[in-house]
Design a protein around this motif. Structure first.
Motif, short mmCIF file in Angstrom:
data_model
loop_
_atom_site.label_atom_id
_atom_site.label_comp_id
_atom_site.label_asym_id
_atom_site.label_seq_id
_atom_site.Cartn_x
_atom_site.Cartn_y
_atom_site.Cartn_z
N ARG A 117 39.00 37.91 41.99
CA ARG A 117 40.07 37.05 41.49
C ARG A 117 39.55 35.89 40.64
NH1 ARG A 117 43.12 35.40 46.80
NH2 ARG A 117 40.99 35.60 47.60
N LEU A 118 38.33 35.43 40.90
CA LEU A 118 37.76 34.31 40.16
C LEU A 118 36.66 34.81 39.23
CD1 LEU A 118 37.39 31.67 43.03
CD2 LEU A 118 39.16 31.74 41.26
N ALA A 119 36.66 34.31 38.01
CA ALA A 119 35.56 34.59 37.11
C ALA A 119 34.32 33.84 37.59
CB ALA A 119 35.91 34.17 35.69
N LEU B 188 37.23 31.62 48.17
CA LEU B 188 38.17 32.74 48.24
C LEU B 188 39.57 32.26 48.61
CD1 LEU B 188 35.91 35.43 49.91
CD2 LEU B 188 36.60 35.27 47.51
N ALA B 189 39.65 31.21 49.44
CA ALA B 189 40.96 30.63 49.74
C ALA B 189 41.55 29.96 48.50
CB ALA B 189 40.84 29.63 50.89
N LEU B 190 40.70 29.29 47.72
CA LEU B 190 41.17 28.63 46.51
C LEU B 190 41.59 29.63 45.44
CD1 LEU B 190 38.52 25.77 46.26
CD2 LEU B 190 40.95 25.51 46.79
N ALA B 191 41.06 30.84 45.50
CA ALA B 191 41.40 31.85 44.51
C ALA B 191 42.89 32.20 44.52
CB ALA B 191 40.57 33.12 44.73
N ALA B 192 43.56 31.89 45.62
CA ALA B 192 45.00 32.16 45.69
C ALA B 192 45.81 31.19 44.83
CB ALA B 192 45.47 32.07 47.15
N HIS B 193 45.19 30.07 44.44
CA HIS B 193 45.92 29.09 43.62
C HIS B 193 45.95 29.56 42.17
CE1 HIS B 193 47.39 25.37 41.94
NE2 HIS B 193 47.51 24.85 43.16
N PRO B 194 47.11 29.57 41.54
CA PRO B 194 47.20 30.14 40.19
C PRO B 194 46.42 29.38 39.13
CG PRO B 194 49.25 29.07 40.82
CD PRO B 194 48.42 29.13 42.05
N ARG B 195 46.08 28.11 39.38
CA ARG B 195 45.37 27.35 38.35
C ARG B 195 43.86 27.27 38.62
NH1 ARG B 195 50.24 25.25 38.43
NH2 ARG B 195 49.86 23.68 40.01
N ILE B 196 43.39 27.79 39.72
CA ILE B 196 41.94 27.84 39.95
C ILE B 196 41.48 29.22 39.51
CG2 ILE B 196 40.10 27.71 41.66
CD1 ILE B 196 41.81 25.71 43.18
N ARG B 197 40.72 29.25 38.41
CA ARG B 197 40.49 30.51 37.70
C ARG B 197 39.04 30.99 37.70
NH1 ARG B 197 43.43 30.94 33.19
NH2 ARG B 197 42.18 32.84 32.87
N ALA B 198 38.09 30.09 37.98
CA ALA B 198 36.69 30.47 37.84
C ALA B 198 35.82 29.56 38.68
CB ALA B 198 36.27 30.41 36.37
N VAL B 199 34.56 29.94 38.81
CA VAL B 199 33.57 29.16 39.55
C VAL B 199 32.32 29.04 38.69
CG1 VAL B 199 32.13 29.00 41.61
CG2 VAL B 199 34.42 29.99 41.77
N LYS B 200 31.84 27.83 38.51
CA LYS B 200 30.48 27.63 37.99
C LYS B 200 29.57 27.56 39.19
CE LYS B 200 27.31 24.72 35.41
NZ LYS B 200 27.04 23.44 34.71
N ASP B 201 28.68 28.55 39.31
CA ASP B 201 27.89 28.73 40.52
C ASP B 201 26.47 28.21 40.33
OD1 ASP B 201 26.83 29.52 42.92
OD2 ASP B 201 26.63 31.63 42.35
#
Length: 293
Positions: free
Chosen positions: A179-181, A150-163
């Motif tokens: 915020r993250l796909a 969730l902290a990384l979601a503030a970065h404009p180039r971090i867009r998604a998570v492979k979970d």
């Protein structure tokens, strides 16, 4: 703007007599594209990336990009030192037409969450392309905790998570934040993740019967849940068989049986057992009988 949705295939790396089989790789990409997959991952764990040198990884990436046409390609990135990973991200973007990077936390070191946050921030600051954070603690030895994501979601180039965390609470927190796909990463959790609201998946099993995995995603998009559930229960035996032994050994054996590549891996990876392959063949045959090609 790239959309992280639909079926993405983390490609195997075909080998023959110890060397890359780039024609087989190109043919595989074209085959999967013809069946409607939405994107590809080059040099992920399914692609035995850790066993490829830098020149081989670049040849694999170049081949996939050329064969993929207008379908987006993510490049797998990993390493212990953020400065080196960041530099590689910049260099690859200069030489290849890629859509972004799939980046794992540093393996083996087991840094604190503050260190993981610093790692991804350093790579994202340097990268000119979007980043998908890859949470796969079974391989790295460390989680990317939900609070860190969730902290990384503030970065404009971090867009998604492979979970691949198998943590329903983490997936729910990410989806609630919005915020993250969320891309489903464990094939056996694909239905559950899509039901929660994942926008897509990075699914190794989709090498086989990619049309049915594309159909599953479409059924969810159209909210045809009963049909999606029925299809899922038909796909599950194949997925179970493909992951009964270390990936990508069973998958490569099955692709070899279809004539798409040689059944060859790099040491210390070994071929799937005869029993495992037979179970996968039976599962695929049952699926083909229910859904003719």
């Amino acid at each position: 703007m790239i959309q992280f949705s639909g079926v993405w295939v983390p490609l195997v790396t075909p080998l023959r007599h110890g060397a890359l089989d780039l024609p087989a790789l190109s043919g595989l990409v074209e085959h999967l594209s013809a069946h409607g997959v939405h994107g590809f991952v080059a040099c992920g764990s399914t692609g035995e990336a850790a066993l490829l040198d830098d020149d081989e990884q670049q040849a694999v990436l170049r081949t996939i990009v050329e064969a993929a046409g207008d379908r987006p390609v993510l490049m797998g990135l990993s390493g212990p030192r953020p400065a080196q990973v960041a530099e590689r991200a910049k260099r690859l973007a200069e030489h290849h037409r890629i859509a972004g990077y799939l980046v794992t936390a540093p393996a083996y070191l087991k840094p604190a969450q503050a260190g993981i946050l610093d790692f991804f921030t350093a790579v994202a600051d340097a990268s000119p392309l979007p980043i998908v954070a890859y949470d796969i603690p079974a391989r790295t030895g460390v989680r990317i905790e939900p609070s860190t994501l969730l902290a990384l979601a503030a970065h404009p180039r971090i867009r998604a998570v492979k979970d691949c965390s198998a943590d329903v609470g983490a997936a729910t927190a990410l989806l609630d934040d919005g915020r993250l796909a969320l891309l489903a990463g464990n094939d056996d959790e694909l239905f559950a993740q899509l039901a929660l609201g994942a926008s897509g998946s990075i699914t190794a099993s989709a090498h086989l019967r990619p049309d049915l995995f594309v159909r599953l995603h479409r059924l969810f998009a159209e909210q045809r849940l009963a049909e999606a559930r029925t299809l899922w229960y038909r796909l599950r035996p194949l997925i179970t068989a493909l992951f009964a032994e270390p990936n990508p050994a069973p998958l490569k054996a099955m692709l070899a049986s279809e004539g798409r590549l040689a059944d060859e891996l790099r040491a210390p990876m070994t071929a799937a057992s005869a029993g495992c392959v037979e179970r996968a063949r039976q599962a695929l045959a049952a699926l083909d009988a229910q859904f003719p090609r």
